[in-house]
Design an enzyme around this catalytic site. Structure first.
Site, PDB file in Angstrom:
ATOM      1  N   ASP A 104       0.876  -1.160   0.000  1.00  0.00           N
ATOM      2  CA  ASP A 104       0.000   0.000   0.000  1.00  0.00           C
ATOM      3  C   ASP A 104       0.923   1.222   0.000  1.00  0.00           C
ATOM      4  O   ASP A 104       2.130   1.087   0.278  1.00  0.00           O
ATOM      5  CB  ASP A 104      -0.875  -0.043   1.265  1.00  0.00           C
ATOM      6  CG  ASP A 104      -1.698   1.200   1.435  1.00  0.00           C
ATOM      7  OD1 ASP A 104      -2.323   1.632   0.450  1.00  0.00           O
ATOM      8  OD2 ASP A 104      -1.724   1.765   2.544  1.00  0.00           O
ATOM      9  N   LEU A 105       0.386   2.389  -0.323  1.00  0.00           N
ATOM     10  CA  LEU A 105       1.224   3.591  -0.362  1.00  0.00           C
ATOM     11  C   LEU A 105       1.044   4.471   0.881  1.00  0.00           C
ATOM     12  O   LEU A 105       1.946   4.590   1.711  1.00  0.00           O
ATOM     13  CB  LEU A 105       0.892   4.397  -1.635  1.00  0.00           C
ATOM     14  CG  LEU A 105       1.474   5.805  -1.710  1.00  0.00           C
ATOM     15  CD1 LEU A 105       2.983   5.792  -1.810  1.00  0.00           C
ATOM     16  CD2 LEU A 105       0.888   6.541  -2.915  1.00  0.00           C
ATOM     17  N   ASP A 106      -0.166   5.066   0.991  1.00  0.00           N
ATOM     18  CA  ASP A 106      -0.426   6.014   2.083  1.00  0.00           C
ATOM     19  C   ASP A 106      -0.338   5.292   3.425  1.00  0.00           C
ATOM     20  O   ASP A 106      -1.138   4.393   3.701  1.00  0.00           O
ATOM     21  CB  ASP A 106      -1.830   6.616   1.922  1.00  0.00           C
ATOM     22  CG  ASP A 106      -1.968   7.478   0.673  1.00  0.00           C
ATOM     23  OD1 ASP A 106      -1.104   8.338   0.464  1.00  0.00           O
ATOM     24  OD2 ASP A 106      -2.937   7.288  -0.075  1.00  0.00           O
ATOM     25  N   THR A 143       1.344  10.077   4.022  1.00  0.00           N
ATOM     26  CA  THR A 143       0.403  11.024   3.423  1.00  0.00           C
ATOM     27  C   THR A 143      -0.974  10.927   4.066  1.00  0.00           C
ATOM     28  O   THR A 143      -1.830  11.772   3.803  1.00  0.00           O
ATOM     29  CB  THR A 143       0.277  10.779   1.912  1.00  0.00           C
ATOM     30  OG1 THR A 143       0.350   9.377   1.701  1.00  0.00           O
ATOM     31  CG2 THR A 143       1.362  11.481   1.139  1.00  0.00           C
ATOM     32  N   LYS A 171      -9.164   5.444   5.805  1.00  0.00           N
ATOM     33  CA  LYS A 171      -7.893   4.907   5.326  1.00  0.00           C
ATOM     34  C   LYS A 171      -8.126   3.763   4.343  1.00  0.00           C
ATOM     35  O   LYS A 171      -8.884   2.835   4.640  1.00  0.00           O
ATOM     36  CB  LYS A 171      -7.034   4.433   6.496  1.00  0.00           C
ATOM     37  CG  LYS A 171      -6.449   5.585   7.298  1.00  0.00           C
ATOM     38  CD  LYS A 171      -5.460   5.084   8.322  1.00  0.00           C
ATOM     39  CE  LYS A 171      -4.841   6.243   9.085  1.00  0.00           C
ATOM     40  NZ  LYS A 171      -4.001   5.761  10.193  1.00  0.00           N
ATOM     41  N   SER A 218      -2.377   0.734  -4.333  1.00  0.00           N
ATOM     42  CA  SER A 218      -2.933   1.871  -3.593  1.00  0.00           C
ATOM     43  C   SER A 218      -4.223   2.335  -4.238  1.00  0.00           C
ATOM     44  O   SER A 218      -4.328   2.365  -5.471  1.00  0.00           O
ATOM     45  CB  SER A 218      -1.934   3.027  -3.605  1.00  0.00           C
ATOM     46  OG  SER A 218      -2.543   4.208  -3.116  1.00  0.00           O
ATOM     47  N   ALA A 219      -5.173   2.741  -3.410  1.00  0.00           N
ATOM     48  CA  ALA A 219      -6.444   3.284  -3.922  1.00  0.00           C
ATOM     49  C   ALA A 219      -6.243   4.691  -4.478  1.00  0.00           C
ATOM     50  O   ALA A 219      -7.147   5.258  -5.093  1.00  0.00           O
ATOM     51  CB  ALA A 219      -7.472   3.316  -2.798  1.00  0.00           C
ATOM     52  N   LYS A 241     -10.870  -1.461  -1.881  1.00  0.00           N
ATOM     53  CA  LYS A 241     -10.619  -2.207  -0.643  1.00  0.00           C
ATOM     54  C   LYS A 241     -11.855  -2.026   0.266  1.00  0.00           C
ATOM     55  O   LYS A 241     -12.434  -0.942   0.237  1.00  0.00           O
ATOM     56  CB  LYS A 241      -9.372  -1.641   0.076  1.00  0.00           C
ATOM     57  CG  LYS A 241      -8.106  -1.726  -0.764  1.00  0.00           C
ATOM     58  CD  LYS A 241      -6.955  -0.969  -0.111  1.00  0.00           C
ATOM     59  CE  LYS A 241      -5.759  -0.892  -1.043  1.00  0.00           C
ATOM     60  NZ  LYS A 241      -4.622  -0.129  -0.508  1.00  0.00           N
ATOM     61  N   GLU A 284       0.073  -3.219   4.671  1.00  0.00           N
ATOM     62  CA  GLU A 284      -1.064  -2.302   4.773  1.00  0.00           C
ATOM     63  C   GLU A 284      -1.126  -1.606   6.122  1.00  0.00           C
ATOM     64  O   GLU A 284      -0.766  -2.190   7.138  1.00  0.00           O
ATOM     65  CB  GLU A 284      -2.375  -3.101   4.630  1.00  0.00           C
ATOM     66  CG  GLU A 284      -3.002  -3.038   3.279  1.00  0.00           C
ATOM     67  CD  GLU A 284      -3.588  -1.672   2.919  1.00  0.00           C
ATOM     68  OE1 GLU A 284      -3.672  -0.794   3.787  1.00  0.00           O
ATOM     69  OE2 GLU A 284      -3.938  -1.494   1.749  1.00  0.00           O
ATOM     70  N   ASP A 285      -1.622  -0.361   6.114  1.00  0.00           N
ATOM     71  CA  ASP A 285      -1.846   0.343   7.386  1.00  0.00           C
ATOM     72  C   ASP A 285      -3.338   0.491   7.675  1.00  0.00           C
ATOM     73  O   ASP A 285      -3.705   1.063   8.700  1.00  0.00           O
ATOM     74  CB  ASP A 285      -1.216   1.743   7.355  1.00  0.00           C
ATOM     75  CG  ASP A 285      -1.976   2.678   6.430  1.00  0.00           C
ATOM     76  OD1 ASP A 285      -2.323   2.248   5.303  1.00  0.00           O
ATOM     77  OD2 ASP A 285      -2.252   3.818   6.829  1.00  0.00           O
TER      78      ASP A 285
HETATM   79  C1  BG6 Z   1      -5.775   5.690  -0.104  1.00  0.00           C
HETATM   80  C2  BG6 Z   1      -5.907   6.515   1.169  1.00  0.00           C
HETATM   81  O1  BG6 Z   1      -4.466   5.259  -0.231  1.00  0.00           O
HETATM   82  O2  BG6 Z   1      -6.121   6.464  -1.235  1.00  0.00           O
HETATM   83  C3  BG6 Z   1      -7.293   7.127   1.264  1.00  0.00           C
HETATM   84  O3  BG6 Z   1      -5.665   5.694   2.292  1.00  0.00           O
HETATM   85  C4  BG6 Z   1      -7.601   7.910  -0.004  1.00  0.00           C
HETATM   86  O4  BG6 Z   1      -7.360   7.953   2.402  1.00  0.00           O
HETATM   87  C5  BG6 Z   1      -7.439   6.999  -1.229  1.00  0.00           C
HETATM   88  O5  BG6 Z   1      -8.923   8.425   0.022  1.00  0.00           O
HETATM   89  C6  BG6 Z   1      -7.703   7.723  -2.547  1.00  0.00           C
HETATM   90  O6  BG6 Z   1      -6.693   8.677  -2.745  1.00  0.00           O
HETATM   91  P1  BG6 Z   1      -6.706   9.802  -3.860  1.00  0.00           P
HETATM   92  O7  BG6 Z   1      -5.303  10.367  -3.788  1.00  0.00           O
HETATM   93  O8  BG6 Z   1      -6.992   9.149  -5.168  1.00  0.00           O
HETATM   94  O9  BG6 Z   1      -7.762  10.778  -3.479  1.00  0.00           O
HETATM   95 MG    MG Z   2      -2.812   3.157   3.536  1.00  0.00          MG
END
Ligand code: BG6
Ligand code: MG
Length: 216
Positions: free
Chosen positions: A8-10, A16, A44, A115-116, A146, A170-171
């Site tokens: 996962d990224l964030d 972030t 998240k 990552s989403a 997710k 994942e967090d």
């Molecule tokens: C996920 C975050 O990685 O990405 C969420 O944990 C976030 O908080 C989602 O809403 C979508 O991100 P973005 O940058 O496309 O708005």
């Molecule tokens: Mg995350």
């Protein structure tokens, strides 16, 4: 024996998550909705529009807005979020991540990002690790977010391994559920709340060694 890593990224590669929170908190306040850090846990791993829906439902305003209005709000939040990302640099990689990635590469272990976030490529470039990954799943191409396992299955496919052969990091609780739903080994990177169902829990990736994880 594991053959690949899916990150996962964030909240795993960089923090972030706190910038998403700032941008959502300001947008919610503009709508007369107050959100706090405990509520933020539910956002998240959740995609942009779904996050907005959760905030509106939390504030009792679920049925007050048209789709076009919601899209405008999501875009406003994103513009603010992208402004907050401008100063992101390699110093913002979470402790131990780069060392872990370098070690994975030294072992010729393929690494993917699941990552989403539609901002993932931009963020990875700012962090100067974009070219280090073998695959980055485009969340715009997914049918479900997710906790559905789709993004993790696609990440494993992209690095040519079965989900059972991958370790996912994942967090977010939603992410851990997605990882487990496709049979991956789940490493939970815990900050505040405990991550249920994780096979292994750490605070930071510097607590882990690549060799140890490949044996799982
Ligand atoms: C996920 C975050 O990685 O990405 C969420 O944990 C976030 O908080 C989602 O809403 C979508 O991100 P973005 O940058 O496309 O708005
Ligand atoms: Mg995350």
């Amino acid at each position: 024996m594991k053959k690949g890593f899916v990150f996962d990224l964030d909240g795993v590669i960089t923090d972030t998550a706190k910038l998403h929170y700032v941008a959502w908190k300001d947008l919610a306040a503009m709508l007369g909705i107050e959100i706090d850090l405990a509520f933020n846990e539910q956002l998240k791993g959740v995609g942009r529009m779904d996050s907005l829906e959760k905030i509106l439902a939390y504030g009792g305003k679920k049925d007050d807005l048209s789709l076009a209005q919601k899209e405008t709000l999501a875009e406003e939040k994103n513009n603010h979020y992208v402004e907050l990302l401008q100063d992101l640099a390699p110093k913002d990689l979470l402790p131990g991540f780069k060392e872990f990635l370098d070690s994975a590469k030294a072992h010729h272990i393929p690494c993917a990002v699941a990552s989403a976030s539609k901002n993932a490529p931009f963020i990875l470039k700012k962090l100067e690790v974009f070219t280090e990954f073998d695959a980055i799943v485009d969340p715009a191409t997914l049918a479900k977010g997710k906790p559905d396992p789709e993004i993790f299955i696609r990440a494993a496919q992209a690095i040519h391994i079965a989900p059972e052969e991958a370790v996912g990091f994942e967090d977010a609780q939603a992410g851990i559920e997605g990882i487990k739903a496709c049979g991956m080994f789940a490493v939970g990177v815990e900050t505040t709340e405990p991550l249920h169902q994780a096979d292994l829990r750490v605070k930071q990736l510097n607590e882990l060694s690549v060799e140890e994880l490949l044996q799982k």
